[in-house]
Structures are given as structure tokens and as C-alpha cells.
Write an enzyme that holds these catalytic residues in place. Structure first.
Site, PDB file in Angstrom:
ATOM      1  CE  LYS A  65      35.085  38.819  49.875  1.00  0.00           C
ATOM      2  NZ  LYS A  65      36.454  39.029  50.574  1.00  0.00           N
ATOM      3  CB  SER A  86      38.093  37.747  47.174  1.00  0.00           C
ATOM      4  OG  SER A  86      38.276  38.008  48.630  1.00  0.00           O
ATOM      5  CB  SER A 137      40.187  39.919  50.195  1.00  0.00           C
ATOM      6  OG  SER A 137      40.595  38.946  49.366  1.00  0.00           O
TER       7      SER A 137
HETATM    8  N1  GLN Z   1      44.417  37.164  46.924  1.00  0.00           N
HETATM    9  C1  GLN Z   1      44.614  36.467  48.280  1.00  0.00           C
HETATM   10  C2  GLN Z   1      44.070  35.028  48.283  1.00  0.00           C
HETATM   11  O1  GLN Z   1      43.673  34.687  46.970  1.00  0.00           O
HETATM   12  C3  GLN Z   1      43.931  37.162  49.446  1.00  0.00           C
HETATM   13  C4  GLN Z   1      42.352  36.848  49.488  1.00  0.00           C
HETATM   14  C5  GLN Z   1      41.733  37.259  50.660  1.00  0.00           C
HETATM   15  O2  GLN Z   1      42.208  38.057  51.254  1.00  0.00           O
HETATM   16  N2  GLN Z   1      40.550  36.628  50.991  1.00  0.00           N
HETATM   17  O3  GLN Z   1      44.136  34.181  49.017  1.00  0.00           O
END
Ligand code: GLN
Length: 492
Positions: free
Chosen positions: A79, A154, A178
Site C-alpha cells: 500500500k 482503504s 482497511s
Molecule cells: N473505513 C475506516 C475509516 O475510513 C477504516 C479505514 C482504515 O482501516 N484505514 O476510517
């Protein structure tokens, strides 16, 4: 040779056994990425030159008869919020669009030390905020299982890459789901290890007390190998625990669940969860029974009811203070202004995208005097209550089964329409981060339309090896997912 269909273990065994060279493997994966990614948009930076150099060194080491690591010659992607020496690390944001770190994150170092070959960086939601991989300056990633749908987020680029056969392993980060939610959406396996299991040194943080990094693979055995490579104490990350890790790969050799007690979550509104995902849970329960496990039902009222609100209070508050370092002076995007204040304002307004700005604003509000006492402080207390609820549960059970996301992968285009609806979809994933627990997103098949169905497994903190062991037994029944067929819709 169709390397893209092989597991990481098969590739490494072949490299070590001189069946093929690291160079052959790498060239084949790079060709696949270059052929498919103009459509999928899962990869934002390729580092071909470095990758070829690393593969060459590895092949030379083999020729010299040196002993090689667990991931010898296995190409991987990470990532774009992992620092990579000499390779841009953007967090998919204009703010960091040209930022080139001068060091590798510890996770990258450990992967390279095990012989894995870094091919490049994957797309993500800007600063890891989101669950669709649509809020990226590089544009959205498409779901390789259905191009009209999002890959989740994400770490959507990493999950899409593994599903598309770009690499057998990709790394992601997970603050509230994510790694697990995109793995679920793309029909692959994803793990958020216990908080403190893997060093996060060199990861661009979102919420320090929730962030954890972990593997996305197509099978649990590969996942366990990556855990063996990554789970180590690190003097650069004081949150990374110094305990002696067991062998995770040894833990995934079991074939039954005799003596295990597994809980299934109830007490949530079943109407709000897609029927095929509830069916996936029922099927998994049958597998567990056949494998000899005892099943009980549990209700976790605090987690079910308050997780999302608690998560967003803490996440947005912390993120607003963490992202204050991007001020137009020290890092990243800069705009001139009449005075210091105007310079900050212009740089931050133009450097951050809509969702990140929204979260900084809400987070700043939450941390303001008055709101802090009424929102942030109660959220921290509720977080402890959620952790206690799980700790009580895991006194008597080995693992918990629940959904990952209430829905199958959504159609593209949700982010700008309605953020609140999207936030609510973190209801099942955010609890593992709030309580620091290990959690695995496991594919258990596909709907008749070809969309992945899945379950989530949670276990006690630092019992990651047991969770992997249970996941591998279930995977033996459900089968591990294969690479997405990219000939559909003209990707290949
Ligand atoms: N969907 C969650 C958020 O937007 C988790 C994001 C993540 O785990 N980085 O905060």
C-alpha cells in the site's frame, strides 16, 4: 508457466529448488500488471529497476548455494502508505504526491530479508480514510471480480492486486477494517494481526492506537508465512511487543477443531446484513461443527451498538492532530500566502482532498474544549468497555465469527454522495481495532453472480496463531479463492 496462479510458497519452493529463477517469476508478474492495470488501476508506482536488481542478486545468491529466506523470489506489492527507500510514497494524496522517503519501513525490510521482491505501491483511499479506494488522487481502483464495483478500502489496491494475480502477497494497513473489508470485497484472505504484533515503523499513520499492518493473500498458509516474516519486535516501534513469537506456519497444519469453542455473534440487526453474508456464516458454522468445534451464540451489546460512534470519535480526533504535521512547511504540498496563516490555509485546503478535510474538521471539533469532554473522553471510556466485553468472551471461547461488512461490494460512486452511510459499514470491523484483537477476513465462496462471500474471525489478543489455525481448518472446507478471471470485460 502461469506463475500468477501459484501460491507464495510454491513460488519460493521453485526458486529455491532451481525450478525457475527469480527473474523469470518477476518478469512474468510485471507483464501481467502492465497488461491489466490500465483498467484496474490497482498499482500507482512500479519500481521495476529496483525489482530487477533485487531478483538478480537473489539468483546470484542461489547460484552461490546460499540459504534463502521463506519468501525467496516472491514478488509483492505494498500500500502506498509504507515508506519505501527512494520510491515515492504518496498516501494517494496531493499533499505527498512527490514525497520520496529515504528509508524502508521495517515491514519492507523484513520482507526483503526473507527474499521477497518489492515490485511497487498500491492504490488506496487518501491517507487510508475510507472503504472504497475512490478518494485517491490516482483515481479509483476497480474490483477485479466485478468492474462495476469498488474493491473496498482503504487497502483496495492491495486486495485487488492479489485477486487479479499481480502478486501472491500484498501488504495493507488496517485502522478500522482497511485490510479485511477490501480482502472480503475482492474475494481474497486478509489479516489484521493483534495490536503490537508487527512493527509499524515507517508507515504513514492515521490513528496510532488503532493502526496495524498485515498481509493480504489468497490462502491462509501464505498468510502464516508472512506472519512469520513480519511479526518481530522492533526497537524503532515501542508499541511492537517484544514477546517470543510462535511459528505461525506450524500453527496452520491442523485439520480439525476438536476441543475448540467458537462463538457466533447475534444481537445485531440481521435485516441490515446481506442474506448471502448471513448464509456464509451459517455455512461456516456447519464446517466448524463437522471439524469438531463446539458452537455457541453470543451477544456483544456494547460493541454492536457503540462501535462505529466510538471508532469515529477516536479516529477523527486523533487523525486531526496527527495530520497537523502537513502544514505546507515541513512536508509535501506548499502554496504561498500573504502571511503564515494564509500559507497554512491554502496549502492544507488544496493539498488534502474532500474526505480528509471533512475528517480533520470533524476531528478538530471533537478535540475542542467542551466537545472533548462530551465526545472524545466518553469514546475512550466506551472503547475500554468494548475491550472488556471481548476479554470476558475470550475467557471461555477460542474465536468469534461475525460478518466483515454488512454488504457485498457496492457499486462505484458512493463516497461523495453520502459519507455517513459508508461510515456505518465499519460496524463489524472497527471493534477489533478498538480492542487490539487479531482478526481475519476469510473468503467462503461466491454468490451465483460471482461476488465474494466471507466471514470475519476474531480471537484473543496475541493469540494470532490460534486464529490462523482455525481459519486454515475452515479454509480446508471452503477452499481458497482462485485468481479473478480477467478475460471478462476486456481486462485481459
Ligand atoms: N473505513 C475506516 C475509516 O475510513 C477504516 C479505514 C482504515 O482501516 N484505514 O476510517
Amino acid at each position: 508457466m502461469e506463475f500468477y496462479k501459484l501460491s507464495a510458497k510454491e513460488i519460493a519452493d521453485g526458486v529455491r529448488g532451481k525450478k525457475w529463477t527469480a527473474k523469470e517469476v518477476l518478469t512474468s508478474f510485471l507483464t501481467r500488471i502492465k497488461t491489466c492495470d490500465s483498467k484496474l488501476n490497482a498499482v500507482v508506482t512500479l519500481c521495476e529497476k529496483n525489482a530487477h536488481e533485487d531478483a538478480k542478486k537473489l539468483d546470484e545468491a542461489i547460484a552461490r548455494g546460499e540459504t534463502l529466506g521463506l519468501l525467496a523470489g516472491v514478488p509483492f506489492l505494498v500500500k502506498d502508505n509504507f515508506c519505501t527507500d527512494g520510491i515515492r510514497t504518496t498516501c494517494a494524496s496531493k499533499m505527498l504526491h512527490d514525497w520520496i522517503p529515504s528509508y524502508d519501513a521495517t515491514a519492507i525490510k523484513n520482507m526483503k530479508m526473507a527474499g521477497a521482491i518489492l515490485m511497487g505501491k498500491t492504490n488506496m483511499d487518501e491517507f487510508a480514510m475510507g472503504n472504497t479506494t475512490e478518494s485517491s488522487i490516482f483515481g479509483p481502483t476497480l474490483n477485479p471480480r466485478d468492474l462495476t464495483r469498488v474493491p473496498g478500502g482503504s487497502s483496495g489496491g492491495s486486495a485487488a492486486a492479489v485477486a487479479a494475480g499481480y502478486c501472491p502477497i500484498a501488504l495493507g494497513s488496517d485502522t478500522g477494517g482497511s485490510i479485511r473489508q477490501p480482502a472480503a470485497f475482492c474475494g481474497v484472505q486478509g489479516m489484521k494481526p493483534s495490536y503490537g504484533q508487527i512493527s509499524r515503523y515507517g508507515i504513514v499513520g492515521y490513528v496510532s492506537s488503532l493502526d496495524q499492518i498485515g498481509p493480504i493473500t489468497r490462502n491462509i498458509n501464505d498468510m502464516a508465512i508472512v506472519m512469520d516474516v513480519l511479526a518481530k519486535a522492533d526497537e524503532n516501534d515501542s508499541t511492537c511487543d517484544a514477546y517470543d513469537r510462535p511459528s505461525f506456519s506450524a500453527a496452520v497444519k491442523k485439520t480439525d477443531l476438536k476441543g475448540k469453542k467458537i462463538a457466533v455473534l447475534t444481537g445485531f440487526d440481521k435485516e441490515c446484513v446481506d442474506k448471502s453474508l448471513l448464509d456464509a456464516i451459517n455455512t461456516t458454522v456447519q464446517f466448524c461443527c463437522e471439524a469438531g468445534a463446539e458452537i455457541i451464540e453470543v451477544n456483544l451489546p456494547t460493541a454492536n451498538k457503540h462501535a462505529v460512534a466510538c471508532y469515529y470519535m477516536i479516529a477523527l480526533g486523533d487523525a486531526s492532530s496527527k495530520l497537523a504535521c502537513y502544514d505546507g512547511m515541513r512536508y509535501g504540498y506548499h502554496e504561498d500566502g500573504k502571511n503564515l496563516f494564509e500559507m497554512y490555509k491554502k496549502s492544507r485546503n488544496k493539498g488534502f482532498g474532500n474526505e480528509v478535510r471533512r475528517r480533520i474538521l470533524i476531528g478538530t471539533c471533537i478535540l475542542t474544549r467542551g466537545y472533548y469532554e462530551n465526545y472524545y473522553v466518553p469514546a475512550v471510556k466506551v472503547r475500554q468497555m468494548i475491550a472488556d466485553e471481548y476479554a470476558d468472551l475470550f475467557k471461555t471461547v477460542d474465536a468469534l465469527i461475525c460478518p466483515i461488512s454488512p454488504t457485498l461490494p457496492y457499486k462505484k460512486g458512493y463516497v461523495e454522495d453520502d459519507s455517513a452511510t459508508i461510515y456505518l459499514r465499519d460496524v463489524f470491523t472497527s471493534t477489533a481495532n478498538l480492542a487490539g484483537l487479531p482478526s481475519i477476513s476469510l473468503n467462503v465462496g461466491f454468490t451465483p453472480e460471482g461476488l465474494p462471500t466471507n466471514i470475519q474471525l476474531l480471537g484473543p489478543r496475541f493469540d494470532d496463531e490460534n486464529l490462523l489455525s482455525i481459519a486454515s481448518v475452515i479454509e480446508n472446507y471452503a477452499g481458497s479463492p482462485s485468481v479473478a478471471d480477467l478475460s471478462v470485460e476486456g481486462v485481459l
